[in-house]
Motif scaffolding. Sequence first.
Motif, PDB file in Angstrom:
ATOM      1  N   LYS A  95       0.849  -1.172   0.000  1.00  0.00           N
ATOM      2  CA  LYS A  95       0.000   0.000   0.000  1.00  0.00           C
ATOM      3  C   LYS A  95       0.893   1.234   0.000  1.00  0.00           C
ATOM      4  O   LYS A  95       1.846   1.323   0.758  1.00  0.00           O
ATOM      5  N   SER A  96       0.555   2.163  -0.891  1.00  0.00           N
ATOM      6  CA  SER A  96       1.330   3.402  -0.915  1.00  0.00           C
ATOM      7  C   SER A  96       0.838   4.309   0.200  1.00  0.00           C
ATOM      8  O   SER A  96      -0.351   4.336   0.510  1.00  0.00           O
ATOM      9  N   PRO A  97       1.768   5.055   0.807  1.00  0.00           N
ATOM     10  CA  PRO A  97       1.346   5.938   1.898  1.00  0.00           C
ATOM     11  C   PRO A  97       0.479   7.066   1.363  1.00  0.00           C
ATOM     12  O   PRO A  97       0.605   7.484   0.221  1.00  0.00           O
TER      13      PRO A  97
END
Length: 116
Positions: A4-6
């Motif tokens: 998951k990208s921040p």
Amino acid sequence: MSKKSPKKKVVVSTRAKTGAKKVAPTTSRVKAGSGGATAKKEPLLFDRQNFMWMGIGVVLIALGMIMMLGGDMPDPDTWDPDIIYGFRRTVLAPVLILAGLIVEIYAIFKGNKAKA
């Protein structure tokens, strides 16, 4: 497995809402009279007479080069050495070019009477 990208953070300025004071542009701290920002007006290295002599030298060099032009034979089957090796191309034109170079040297080394 996926990463998951921040989440991206959004920054909202509060100054626009509160009517805060705008920042003034930076100005120079050097005063105009102290010599830092403005340079003194210096005299040119060459004056009008130097440029006149340089122009005469360029004209002499160009005239010498123009005098070397030509040498086309009227008939391609015959050879006439007088056309190519004539006085104008072998003596007069090189003398004019050398005279132009001497005038250029004189124009460069001629003293400038302007005082600093």
